[in-house]
Motif scaffolding. Structure first.
Motif, short mmCIF file in Angstrom:
data_model
loop_
_atom_site.label_atom_id
_atom_site.label_comp_id
_atom_site.label_asym_id
_atom_site.label_seq_id
_atom_site.Cartn_x
_atom_site.Cartn_y
_atom_site.Cartn_z
N PHE A 1 0.83 -1.21 0.00
CA PHE A 1 0.00 0.00 0.00
C PHE A 1 0.86 1.26 0.00
O PHE A 1 0.59 2.22 -0.73
CB PHE A 1 -0.95 -0.01 1.21
CG PHE A 1 -1.82 1.19 1.29
CD1 PHE A 1 -2.88 1.37 0.41
CD2 PHE A 1 -1.57 2.19 2.24
CE1 PHE A 1 -3.68 2.49 0.48
CE2 PHE A 1 -2.36 3.31 2.31
CZ PHE A 1 -3.42 3.46 1.44
N VAL A 2 1.93 1.25 0.81
CA VAL A 2 2.81 2.42 0.88
C VAL A 2 3.52 2.62 -0.46
O VAL A 2 3.65 3.75 -0.96
CB VAL A 2 3.82 2.28 2.03
CG1 VAL A 2 4.94 3.31 1.94
CG2 VAL A 2 3.12 2.38 3.36
N LEU A 3 4.00 1.53 -1.07
CA LEU A 3 4.67 1.65 -2.37
C LEU A 3 3.71 2.13 -3.47
O LEU A 3 4.09 2.95 -4.31
CB LEU A 3 5.31 0.32 -2.77
CG LEU A 3 6.54 -0.10 -1.96
CD1 LEU A 3 7.00 -1.48 -2.39
CD2 LEU A 3 7.64 0.91 -2.11
N LEU A 4 2.50 1.64 -3.44
CA LEU A 4 1.52 2.10 -4.43
C LEU A 4 1.15 3.56 -4.20
O LEU A 4 0.98 4.33 -5.16
CB LEU A 4 0.27 1.23 -4.40
CG LEU A 4 0.40 -0.17 -5.01
CD1 LEU A 4 -0.89 -0.96 -4.82
CD2 LEU A 4 0.75 -0.06 -6.48
N ALA A 5 1.02 3.96 -2.96
CA ALA A 5 0.68 5.34 -2.66
C ALA A 5 1.81 6.27 -3.05
O ALA A 5 1.58 7.41 -3.48
CB ALA A 5 0.33 5.49 -1.20
N ALA A 6 3.03 5.82 -2.90
CA ALA A 6 4.17 6.66 -3.24
C ALA A 6 4.37 6.77 -4.75
O ALA A 6 4.89 7.77 -5.24
CB ALA A 6 5.43 6.13 -2.59
N SER A 7 3.97 5.77 -5.48
CA SER A 7 4.18 5.78 -6.92
C SER A 7 3.09 6.52 -7.68
O SER A 7 3.27 6.87 -8.84
CB SER A 7 4.32 4.35 -7.46
OG SER A 7 3.09 3.70 -7.35
N VAL A 8 1.97 6.77 -7.10
CA VAL A 8 0.89 7.48 -7.75
C VAL A 8 1.20 8.98 -7.67
O VAL A 8 1.39 9.53 -6.58
CB VAL A 8 -0.47 7.16 -7.10
CG1 VAL A 8 -1.58 8.03 -7.68
CG2 VAL A 8 -0.78 5.71 -7.21
N PRO A 9 1.26 9.65 -8.81
CA PRO A 9 1.55 11.08 -8.75
C PRO A 9 0.37 11.85 -8.17
O PRO A 9 -0.78 11.53 -8.42
CB PRO A 9 1.80 11.47 -10.22
CG PRO A 9 1.15 10.40 -11.02
CD PRO A 9 1.13 9.18 -10.17
N SER A 10 0.71 12.80 -7.39
CA SER A 10 -0.35 13.63 -6.83
C SER A 10 -0.70 14.75 -7.81
O SER A 10 0.16 15.31 -8.47
CB SER A 10 0.08 14.21 -5.48
OG SER A 10 1.18 15.05 -5.66
N SER A 11 -1.91 15.00 -7.92
CA SER A 11 -2.33 16.05 -8.85
C SER A 11 -2.76 17.27 -8.05
O SER A 11 -3.54 17.18 -7.11
CB SER A 11 -3.48 15.55 -9.74
OG SER A 11 -4.59 15.25 -8.95
N SER A 12 -2.24 18.38 -8.42
CA SER A 12 -2.66 19.62 -7.77
C SER A 12 -3.30 20.52 -8.78
O SER A 12 -2.89 20.63 -9.91
CB SER A 12 -1.46 20.31 -7.10
OG SER A 12 -0.46 20.52 -8.04
N TYR A 13 -4.30 21.18 -8.36
CA TYR A 13 -5.07 22.04 -9.27
C TYR A 13 -4.60 23.42 -9.19
O TYR A 13 -4.47 24.28 -8.62
CB TYR A 13 -6.56 21.94 -9.00
CG TYR A 13 -7.10 20.56 -9.35
CD1 TYR A 13 -7.50 20.30 -10.65
CD2 TYR A 13 -7.22 19.58 -8.41
CE1 TYR A 13 -8.03 19.06 -10.96
CE2 TYR A 13 -7.76 18.37 -8.74
CZ TYR A 13 -8.15 18.11 -10.02
OH TYR A 13 -8.69 16.91 -10.35
#
Length: 186
Positions: A174-186
């Motif tokens: 879960f931590v690795l998947l959360a870290a690999s997903v780019p965060s999108s900022s508006y």
């Protein structure tokens, strides 16, 4: 007349004067001997070998079927020293008269929820407790009870380690998947 050379005591000792009824038929005979002229089951022919006796006699070493074993603690006897559950079949149950705990419920639960192979060993050991108690093997029943307890505890520990590893695996994934997903900022 006695039924062979059975010594002076034990299970096979005969009363003085012979066996059933104490009297022998006038022609010799009887259960352990044949008339001197015929040989047969009770006496060995004069040329025979073996133990020096026929079918109705015990070997001269003194360890035949009709005698008690020389050491104590055989079947149906109490050992000379107290303590423990004794040993051997046919002994009196210890004070209290109840079999030791067989740990069957704990064995089944740890088999279902923790570790299957170790739990199966625990179930086998726990089912041996009552069967050994019923045949009079009190020491064996106590030993099987202790082994059943040991195996269900091993199964519980192995199961706890397994579930901790599974949870850690999911946390890491879960931590690795959360870290690999780019965060999108508006």
């Amino acid at each position: 007349m006695s039924y062979g050379n059975q010594g002076d005591g034990g299970y096979g000792s005969q009363p003085p004067g012979g066996g059933y009824g104490g009297q022998q038929p006038p022609g010799g005979g009887g259960y352990g001997q044949q008339p001197p002229s015929s040989g047969g089951y009770g006496q060995q022919p004069p040329s025979g070998g073996g133990y020096g006796g026929g079918y109705g006699q015990q070997p001269p070493s003194g360890g035949g079927y009709g005698q008690q074993p020389p050491s104590g603690g055989g079947y149906g006897q109490q050992p000379p020293s107290g303590g423990g559950y004794g040993g051997g079949y046919g002994q009196q149950p210890p004070a209290g008269g109840n079999p030791p705990d067989n740990h069957l419920v704990a064995a089944i639960l740890t088999t279902l929820f923790c570790c299957l192979p170790l739990g199966i060993v625990s179930i086998v050991k726990s089912t041996q407790v009552n069967s050994k108690w019923q045949v009079g093997d009190y020491q064996g029943a106590a030993l099987a009870s202790e082994e059943a307890k040991t195996w269900w505890k091993r199964s519980l520990i192995a199961g706890a380690i397994w579930w901790v590893l599974v949870i850690l695996f999911y946390v890491v994934v879960f931590v690795l998947l959360a870290a690999s997903v780019p965060s999108s900022s508006y």
